[in-house]
Design a protein around this motif. Structure first.
Motif, mmCIF file in Angstrom:
data_model
loop_
_atom_site.group_PDB
_atom_site.id
_atom_site.type_symbol
_atom_site.label_atom_id
_atom_site.label_comp_id
_atom_site.label_asym_id
_atom_site.label_seq_id
_atom_site.Cartn_x
_atom_site.Cartn_y
_atom_site.Cartn_z
ATOM 1 N N VAL A 73 -9.532 -24.830 -4.410
ATOM 2 C CA VAL A 73 -10.937 -25.258 -3.631
ATOM 3 C C VAL A 73 -10.608 -25.453 -2.202
ATOM 4 C CG1 VAL A 73 -12.306 -27.443 -3.694
ATOM 5 C CG2 VAL A 73 -11.401 -26.815 -5.701
ATOM 6 N N LEU A 74 -11.595 -25.322 -1.456
ATOM 7 C CA LEU A 74 -11.780 -25.397 0.067
ATOM 8 C C LEU A 74 -12.624 -26.525 0.278
ATOM 9 C CD1 LEU A 74 -11.852 -21.704 1.691
ATOM 10 C CD2 LEU A 74 -9.866 -23.106 1.215
ATOM 11 N N TYR A 75 -11.992 -27.350 1.395
ATOM 12 C CA TYR A 75 -12.814 -28.335 1.974
ATOM 13 C C TYR A 75 -13.097 -28.037 3.590
ATOM 14 C CZ TYR A 75 -12.166 -31.289 -1.990
ATOM 15 O OH TYR A 75 -12.076 -32.084 -3.331
ATOM 16 N N LEU A 76 -14.486 -28.065 4.042
ATOM 17 C CA LEU A 76 -14.730 -27.963 5.348
ATOM 18 C C LEU A 76 -15.365 -28.911 6.104
ATOM 19 C CD1 LEU A 76 -16.348 -24.137 5.003
ATOM 20 C CD2 LEU A 76 -13.713 -24.801 5.370
ATOM 21 N N GLY A 77 -15.291 -29.125 7.211
ATOM 22 C CA GLY A 77 -16.043 -30.078 8.087
ATOM 23 C C GLY A 77 -15.866 -29.801 9.585
ATOM 24 N N ARG A 78 -16.845 -30.634 10.353
ATOM 25 C CA ARG A 78 -16.741 -30.578 11.861
ATOM 26 C C ARG A 78 -16.681 -31.872 12.293
ATOM 27 N NH1 ARG A 78 -17.955 -25.656 14.625
ATOM 28 N NH2 ARG A 78 -18.540 -23.817 13.386
ATOM 29 N N GLY A 79 -15.910 -32.107 13.615
ATOM 30 C CA GLY A 79 -15.908 -33.315 13.976
ATOM 31 C C GLY A 79 -15.162 -34.486 13.316
ATOM 32 N N THR A 80 -15.783 -35.413 13.063
ATOM 33 C CA THR A 80 -14.914 -36.540 12.404
ATOM 34 C C THR A 80 -14.753 -36.294 10.835
ATOM 35 O OG1 THR A 80 -16.919 -37.871 12.263
ATOM 36 C CG2 THR A 80 -15.228 -38.467 13.684
ATOM 37 N N SER A 81 -15.724 -35.196 10.225
ATOM 38 C CA SER A 81 -15.735 -34.741 9.017
ATOM 39 C C SER A 81 -14.528 -33.655 8.743
ATOM 40 C CB SER A 81 -17.022 -33.790 8.592
ATOM 41 O OG SER A 81 -18.128 -35.015 8.773
ATOM 42 N N TYR A 82 -13.934 -33.267 9.712
ATOM 43 C CA TYR A 82 -12.808 -32.371 9.492
ATOM 44 C C TYR A 82 -11.610 -33.047 9.042
ATOM 45 C CZ TYR A 82 -8.510 -29.731 10.897
ATOM 46 O OH TYR A 82 -7.548 -29.157 10.843
ATOM 47 N N PRO A 83 -11.139 -34.172 9.648
ATOM 48 C CA PRO A 83 -10.120 -34.949 8.799
ATOM 49 C C PRO A 83 -10.561 -35.447 7.522
ATOM 50 C CG PRO A 83 -10.552 -35.672 11.299
ATOM 51 C CD PRO A 83 -11.556 -34.784 10.894
ATOM 52 N N ILE A 108 -4.118 -35.826 -7.438
ATOM 53 C CA ILE A 108 -4.298 -36.400 -8.770
ATOM 54 C C ILE A 108 -4.889 -35.408 -9.900
ATOM 55 C CG2 ILE A 108 -4.649 -38.691 -7.929
ATOM 56 C CD1 ILE A 108 -7.806 -38.481 -8.167
ATOM 57 N N SER A 109 -5.263 -34.412 -9.325
ATOM 58 C CA SER A 109 -5.594 -33.012 -10.308
ATOM 59 C C SER A 109 -4.670 -32.191 -10.397
ATOM 60 C CB SER A 109 -7.211 -32.725 -10.038
ATOM 61 O OG SER A 109 -7.176 -31.666 -9.002
ATOM 62 N N TYR A 110 -3.881 -32.147 -9.434
ATOM 63 C CA TYR A 110 -3.015 -30.858 -9.281
ATOM 64 C C TYR A 110 -3.634 -29.494 -9.067
ATOM 65 C CZ TYR A 110 -0.509 -34.712 -11.553
ATOM 66 O OH TYR A 110 -0.108 -35.873 -12.038
ATOM 67 N N ILE A 111 -4.878 -29.736 -8.782
ATOM 68 C CA ILE A 111 -5.404 -28.235 -8.319
ATOM 69 C C ILE A 111 -5.248 -28.040 -6.839
ATOM 70 C CG2 ILE A 111 -7.794 -27.126 -7.829
ATOM 71 C CD1 ILE A 111 -8.879 -28.772 -10.264
ATOM 72 N N HIS A 112 -4.965 -26.883 -6.724
ATOM 73 C CA HIS A 112 -4.487 -26.501 -5.259
ATOM 74 C C HIS A 112 -5.900 -26.385 -4.304
ATOM 75 C CE1 HIS A 112 -4.222 -23.651 -1.649
ATOM 76 N NE2 HIS A 112 -3.205 -24.375 -1.504
ATOM 77 N N ALA A 113 -5.746 -27.268 -3.208
ATOM 78 C CA ALA A 113 -6.967 -27.593 -2.387
ATOM 79 C C ALA A 113 -6.314 -27.421 -0.967
ATOM 80 C CB ALA A 113 -7.652 -28.747 -2.584
ATOM 81 N N GLU A 114 -7.155 -27.097 0.140
ATOM 82 C CA GLU A 114 -7.087 -26.984 1.413
ATOM 83 C C GLU A 114 -8.085 -27.494 2.174
ATOM 84 O OE1 GLU A 114 -4.029 -26.592 2.656
ATOM 85 O OE2 GLU A 114 -2.908 -25.702 1.037
ATOM 86 N N GLY A 115 -7.832 -28.181 3.296
ATOM 87 C CA GLY A 115 -9.035 -28.654 4.097
ATOM 88 C C GLY A 115 -8.909 -27.736 5.432
#
Length: 608
Positions: A466-476, A488-495
């Motif tokens: 799963v990918l997570y995207l955000g800009r500004g304060t939504s990036y952290p 907690i789910s052990y699914i690989h994810a990156e922000g």
């Protein structure tokens, strides 16, 4: 985060209420009070300071009523004086309150025009006079509360007594928890099951927006729309010495839902809501005007809180900020300027790498400030200044409420820095503080997205990445969302920062890759939409977390939208953290993992 107890008893209840309040004193110890009904008389005893002062008062001036409410207070509006202590009352009604009434000023002005006389500085007294205004017009207690609740804006729990109604108590919750205790010819209300454990182990929990009409024999619960509803009656395992899961399956779920309350508690410690100014609980031993650079150091989720704070400090105070994960900072021998400020963030206050970084900063002559949830911890003891979060015990290993309470403290500190450096005017400060005051209510509204997120989690649970995207304060916050899902789910994810998508991560996008986009409608929203279009063009499934305006503007196929409440852009991470946490939680539940104690992880990392 104040403590509430109510008893419809068969004998005098004042002493029982005080004993129960002792189990809630961790929720507030600025003042305390009890109100009881004796015959047709509504009487109160209140005292400034800790509960022992109220006990002393009751010994000399006892209360004999068989129906009563009690309260231990953490001051929000008004100083911790006896006149500001709860219960607040008119001739006809008494009320105790946990939470914040955001629109109390408007209501107070309206009620004063109608002739109401106020005796305190609190928002709570406004509730008493509002309900009383309907009673004076001939409404029944039930009708008066029903008419008043929709007029209150904020997150709160309330308990009411009414003169001449010895077999009646009314409770209500919106954002802050409230439990019903069922006894034999007795009924109870309490902030949690722990407070009611000495009296009963049979508990019902009000859901958000519920209000209840209690007599000694029965409780009739109404939902936010006024419909009679049933809530499950449970056997509680709580005792006065145990942290209880309440009616939640996991501690993590409980702690996610506690956030409107504990963030509100933390807020009350750091701002003066009456004057709309930041009021830090500790005098700072440095002048922000003399600070040239801030260094923020933390680990894991706390480091993402620091990353968000970096944006706030740089924007509001125009001060450069360096952010380091503690395990790197402690070894790279960073050059530091004597007299600058180093901030350290840790839930436990015992994180080994963060503690080592603190000691290094002290050796270089920096001012040290820690944001911790345990004020007696090593990091707190060794820091020059301590700003405690007030999250209460966090049992789940994956941090939730500690994270958002850290953000509240750091937001208040950033506003204080901006004001001290002349970057913010009085009007700017007041506007920002009003935004902070709204956060608990907005977090409660964000929790209403849970059914949609739980359904969505069934699809996420089928994914390998799963990918997570955000800009500004939504990036952290995207980084934090990915961490939560991994933990907690052990699914690989990156922000990722959304603008970085085309610089590599876009190669991963296909029809099997969910992409969570955190994008409130702000100055960079259009840029984020262009990134979503890049994902959609490659068949990626998009999950957009935004507000109503963002949802209307983002017309992209393969889009699932989580619509969050409208709010000013500055402090969105505290509210958007809620659906991010819920998505990770429900995905993990579906995966069947150990949510509260995920494999290989510990709550406090006290070794390298």
């Amino acid at each position: 985060m104040c403590g509430i107890v109510g008893i419809l008893g068969r004998g005098p209840v004042a002493d029982q209420i005080v004993d129960s309040l002792k189990r809630l004193e961790y929720r507030g110890y600025d003042s305390a009070g009890v109100a009881t009904l004796e015959g047709d008389r509504l009487e109160r005893r209140r005292a400034e300071g800790k509960l022992k002062n109220l006990e002393t008062r009751l010994k000399s001036e006892p209360l004999a009523g068989h129906t009563g409410i009690g309260h231990t207070r953490w001051a929000t509006h008004g100083k911790p004086t006896e006149s500001n202590a709860h219960p607040h009352a008119t001739d006809n009604v008494a009320v105790v309150h946990n939470g914040i009434i955001e629109n109390f000023r408007e209501l107070r002005k309206m009620l004063e025009k109608e002739g109401a006389k106020f005796a305190s500085e609190t928002d709570t007294e406004t509730v008493a006079h509002l309900v009383n205004s309907y009673l004076l017009k001939g409404a029944s207690p039930q009708e008066a509360v029903k008419a008043s609740l929709p007029q209150l804006r904020g997150a709160f729990a309330l308990a009411f007594l009414f003169r001449g109604h010895g077999d009646l108590m009314i409770g209500a919750r919106r954002g802050s928890p409230l439990a019903i205790g069922h006894g034999d010819g007795e009924m109870y209300l309490g902030s949690d099951a722990i407070a009611l454990a000495p009296f009963t182990d049979t508990i019902s929990y009000l859901e958000d927006g519920d209000w209840v009409v209690l007599t000694r024999e029965v409780g009739v619960i109404y939902d936010a729309h006024g419909a009679v509803v049933n809530r499950e009656v449970l056997k509680s395992g709580a005792s006065s010495f145990l942290v209880d899961k309440a009616n939640y399956r996991h501690f993590m779920a409980k702690e996610i839902h506690e956030q409107p309350e504990v963030v509100g508690h933390t807020l009350a410690r750091y701002v003066d809501m009456a004057t709309e100014k930041v009021a830090l609980p500790a005098k700072l031993p440095f002048d922000f005007g003399a600070i040239q650079r801030i260094s923020i150091t933390a680990c894991g989720t706390a480091s993402y809180a620091g990353y968000i704070a970096k944006y706030w400090f740089e924007r509001l105070s125009r001060m450069p900020v360096e952010l380091d994960v503690a395990s790197e900072f402690r070894y790279r021998e960073a050059p530091l300027r004597k007299g600058d400020l180093a901030i350290f963030i840790s839930q436990s206050g015992e994180t080994a790498d963060t503690l080592a970084a603190l000691r290094y900063a002290k050796s270089q002559g920096l001012h040290t400030l820690s944001v911790v949830n345990v004020p007696t911890s090593t990091i707190a003891r060794e820091s020059e200044t301590v700003l405690p979060t007030l999250a209460g015990p966090e049992i789940g290993v994956a941090s939730t409420k500690a994270f958002t309470c850290q953000l509240m403290v750091l937001a208040a500190l950033a506003v204080a820095a901006g004001k001290a450096r002349g970057e913010l005017s009085d009007a700017d400060e007041a506007k920002l503080v009003r935004g902070l005051i709204e956060i608990p209510r907005l977090m409660a509204a964000a929790l209403a997205t849970e059914p949609q997120i739980e359904k969505l989690a069934r699809d996420i649970a089928k994914s390998k990445d799963v990918l997570y995207l955000g800009r500004g304060t939504s990036y952290p916050l995207a980084l934090e969302g990915a961490l939560k899902l991994k933990e907690i789910s052990y699914i690989h994810a990156e922000g990722y920062a959304a603008g970085e998508l085309k610089h590599g991560p876009i190669a991963l996008i296909d029809e099997n890759m969910p992409v969570v986009v955190i994008a409130p409608f702000d100055r960079v929203f259009e840029k984020t939409v262009s990134n979503m279009q890049e994902v959609a063009a490659r068949g990626g499934g998009i999950i957009l977390m935004t507000d109503a305006k963002g949802a209307a503007e983002a017309t992209i196929e393969s889009l699932v939208t989580i619509v969050l409440p409208d709010m000013a852009a500055t402090f969105t991470p505290m509210v958007y953290a809620v659906p991010v946490q819920l998505l990770a939680y429900h995905t993990a539940v579906i995966m069947g993992t150990d949510v509260d104690q995920p494999r290989n992880l510990a709550k406090s990392v006290t070794v390298e």
